[in-house]
Design a protein around this motif. Structure first.
Motif, PDB file in Angstrom:
ATOM      1  N   GLU A   9      17.666   2.787 -50.916  1.00  0.00           N
ATOM      2  CA  GLU A   9      17.692   1.853 -51.559  1.00  0.00           C
ATOM      3  C   GLU A   9      16.879   0.638 -50.905  1.00  0.00           C
ATOM      4  N   ASP A  10      16.750   0.677 -49.562  1.00  0.00           N
ATOM      5  CA  ASP A  10      16.333  -0.591 -48.991  1.00  0.00           C
ATOM      6  C   ASP A  10      14.600   0.050 -48.900  1.00  0.00           C
ATOM      7  N   LEU A  11      14.025   1.264 -48.803  1.00  0.00           N
ATOM      8  CA  LEU A  11      12.832   1.470 -49.282  1.00  0.00           C
ATOM      9  C   LEU A  11      12.837   1.100 -51.457  1.00  0.00           C
ATOM     10  N   ILE A  12      13.357   1.586 -51.637  1.00  0.00           N
ATOM     11  CA  ILE A  12      13.134   0.669 -53.196  1.00  0.00           C
ATOM     12  C   ILE A  12      13.366  -0.938 -53.289  1.00  0.00           C
ATOM     13  N   ASP A  13      14.421  -1.510 -52.691  1.00  0.00           N
ATOM     14  CA  ASP A  13      14.163  -2.978 -52.782  1.00  0.00           C
ATOM     15  C   ASP A  13      12.654  -3.179 -51.687  1.00  0.00           C
ATOM     16  N   ASP A  14      12.206  -3.020 -51.170  1.00  0.00           N
ATOM     17  CA  ASP A  14      10.901  -2.935 -50.590  1.00  0.00           C
ATOM     18  C   ASP A  14       9.433  -3.298 -51.256  1.00  0.00           C
ATOM     19  N   LEU A  15       9.897  -2.027 -52.181  1.00  0.00           N
ATOM     20  CA  LEU A  15       8.722  -1.664 -53.182  1.00  0.00           C
ATOM     21  C   LEU A  15       8.615  -3.282 -53.793  1.00  0.00           C
ATOM     22  N   PHE A  16      10.141  -3.100 -54.450  1.00  0.00           N
ATOM     23  CA  PHE A  16      10.245  -5.046 -55.066  1.00  0.00           C
ATOM     24  C   PHE A  16      10.048  -5.893 -55.170  1.00  0.00           C
ATOM     25  N   GLY A  17      10.099  -6.248 -53.772  1.00  0.00           N
ATOM     26  CA  GLY A  17       9.681  -7.314 -53.123  1.00  0.00           C
ATOM     27  C   GLY A  17       8.324  -7.376 -53.304  1.00  0.00           C
ATOM     28  N   TYR A  18       7.275  -6.656 -52.838  1.00  0.00           N
ATOM     29  CA  TYR A  18       6.448  -6.373 -53.064  1.00  0.00           C
ATOM     30  C   TYR A  18       4.761  -6.290 -54.405  1.00  0.00           C
ATOM     31  N   LEU A  19       6.117  -5.693 -55.260  1.00  0.00           N
ATOM     32  CA  LEU A  19       5.555  -5.638 -56.525  1.00  0.00           C
ATOM     33  C   LEU A  19       5.642  -7.302 -57.096  1.00  0.00           C
ATOM     34  N   ARG A  20       6.498  -8.124 -56.491  1.00  0.00           N
ATOM     35  CA  ARG A  20       6.856  -9.365 -56.666  1.00  0.00           C
ATOM     36  C   ARG A  20       6.017 -10.409 -56.031  1.00  0.00           C
ATOM     37  N   GLN A  21       5.704  -9.536 -55.291  1.00  0.00           N
ATOM     38  CA  GLN A  21       4.746 -10.470 -54.083  1.00  0.00           C
ATOM     39  C   GLN A  21       2.675 -10.270 -55.025  1.00  0.00           C
ATOM     40  N   ALA A  22       3.231  -9.800 -55.420  1.00  0.00           N
ATOM     41  CA  ALA A  22       1.796  -8.995 -56.144  1.00  0.00           C
ATOM     42  C   ALA A  22       1.953  -9.754 -58.173  1.00  0.00           C
ATOM     43  N   SER A  23       2.604 -10.292 -58.098  1.00  0.00           N
ATOM     44  CA  SER A  23       2.871 -10.365 -59.512  1.00  0.00           C
ATOM     45  C   SER A  23       3.028 -11.812 -58.822  1.00  0.00           C
ATOM     46  N   ASP A  24       3.605 -12.931 -58.752  1.00  0.00           N
ATOM     47  CA  ASP A  24       3.347 -13.865 -57.870  1.00  0.00           C
ATOM     48  C   ASP A  24       1.982 -14.517 -57.657  1.00  0.00           C
ATOM     49  N   THR A  25       1.177 -13.059 -56.532  1.00  0.00           N
ATOM     50  CA  THR A  25      -0.930 -13.778 -56.767  1.00  0.00           C
ATOM     51  C   THR A  25      -1.154 -13.134 -58.324  1.00  0.00           C
ATOM     52  N   VAL A  26      -0.824 -12.636 -58.348  1.00  0.00           N
ATOM     53  CA  VAL A  26      -1.607 -12.614 -59.992  1.00  0.00           C
ATOM     54  C   VAL A  26      -1.461 -14.022 -61.224  1.00  0.00           C
ATOM     55  N   THR A  27      -0.080 -14.423 -60.560  1.00  0.00           N
ATOM     56  CA  THR A  27       0.172 -15.856 -61.604  1.00  0.00           C
ATOM     57  C   THR A  27      -0.259 -17.457 -60.963  1.00  0.00           C
ATOM     58  N   ASP A  28      -0.388 -16.978 -59.639  1.00  0.00           N
ATOM     59  CA  ASP A  28      -1.037 -17.750 -59.073  1.00  0.00           C
ATOM     60  C   ASP A  28      -1.962 -17.932 -58.172  1.00  0.00           C
ATOM     61  N   PRO A  29      -3.133 -17.402 -58.883  1.00  0.00           N
ATOM     62  CA  PRO A  29      -4.607 -16.391 -58.264  1.00  0.00           C
ATOM     63  C   PRO A  29      -4.783 -17.260 -56.382  1.00  0.00           C
ATOM     64  N   GLY A  30      -4.702 -18.879 -56.661  1.00  0.00           N
ATOM     65  CA  GLY A  30      -5.445 -19.536 -55.822  1.00  0.00           C
ATOM     66  C   GLY A  30      -4.703 -19.335 -54.322  1.00  0.00           C
ATOM     67  N   THR A  31      -3.642 -18.198 -54.014  1.00  0.00           N
ATOM     68  CA  THR A  31      -2.798 -18.105 -53.440  1.00  0.00           C
ATOM     69  C   THR A  31      -3.391 -16.558 -52.678  1.00  0.00           C
ATOM     70  N   ALA A  32      -4.559 -15.739 -52.807  1.00  0.00           N
ATOM     71  CA  ALA A  32      -4.565 -14.816 -53.203  1.00  0.00           C
ATOM     72  C   ALA A  32      -5.772 -15.454 -51.164  1.00  0.00           C
ATOM     73  N   LYS A  33      -5.632 -16.275 -51.183  1.00  0.00           N
ATOM     74  CA  LYS A  33      -6.650 -16.972 -49.902  1.00  0.00           C
ATOM     75  C   LYS A  33      -6.715 -17.895 -49.164  1.00  0.00           C
ATOM     76  N   GLY A  34      -5.779 -17.028 -47.996  1.00  0.00           N
ATOM     77  CA  GLY A  34      -5.089 -18.084 -47.545  1.00  0.00           C
ATOM     78  C   GLY A  34      -4.460 -19.051 -48.131  1.00  0.00           C
TER      79      GLY A  34
END
Length: 201
Positions: free
Chosen positions: A172-197
């Motif tokens: 369950e911990d790893l599942i939550d970790d994966l969703f956390g990483y995927l959410r971060q990736a989604s947020d980066t796509v939504t706001d491309p400016g966050t990809a550079k520092g």
């Protein structure tokens, strides 16, 4: 309950107790209280009977996934994967059977598998549309998510994954970790400016 369903129930009980090797049509018939030839009126052989057990498990998986559609998409998908791990841990022999090697599409197993996969992909698509997951091929993303849950369940069952031991996490911990990483990736796509520092323009 009809005889066929009773035979599937009996086979499932034997599977839970001793794995696929413990399931025989003779023993299944004995548990149901029918003659040793009666199961052959419903199933061509042991593989067909086991396929019926697997198909029913997959149908139940599909129903569980469909029941989560009223929840927020990201939460629904996370809950689905937690439920997947719980099922694998509670019924390890069913889990092993469903994802074993099959030589024939007996008793609608292929259709049941397709329906379960479709239900999972639908949850992934809904989560993508809600911004909880990054864009991309939903079938491939569903495979990534399920593969992590499946592998984590396997490792935990073998004693190679535990919050207080190997891996420093339970499935369950790893599942939550994966969703956390995927959410971060989604947020980066939504706001491309966050990809550079974290800079925005």
């Amino acid at each position: 309950m009809g005889t066929r369903e009773a035979l599937v129930d009996a086979a499932t009980g034997l599977l839970d107790e001793g794995g696929a090797d413990a399931v025989t049509l003779r023993e299944v018939g004995a548990r149901v209280g029918v003659s040793h030839n009666a199961p052959y009126k419903h199933f061509a052989g042991k593989e067909a009977l086991l396929a019926a057990v697997a198909a029913r498990e997959l149908a139940r998986r599909s129903a569980s996934l469909s029941a989560l559609r009223d929840r927020p998409p990201g939460e629904a998908l996370r809950a689905a994967m937690h439920d997947y791990v719980a099922w694998a841990q509670l019924h390890p022999n069913r889990f092993k059977l469903v994802f074993g090697t099959w030589t024939a599409d007996a008793e609608g197993l292929g259709e049941a598998a397709h329906n379960a996969q479709t239900a999972l992909v639908d949850l992934v698509t809904a989560a993508q549309q809600a911004g909880a997951l990054p864009p991309g091929d939903p079938v491939r993303l569903a495979s990534l998510i399920r593969s992590l849950a499946h592998g984590a369940a396997d490792l935990a069952a073998a004693g190679h994954l535990a919050a207080g031991g190997k891996g420093h996490a339970d499935p369950e911990d790893l599942i939550d970790d994966l969703f956390g990483y995927l959410r971060q990736a989604s947020d980066t796509v939504t706001d491309p400016g966050t990809a550079k520092g974290g800079e925005t323009r």
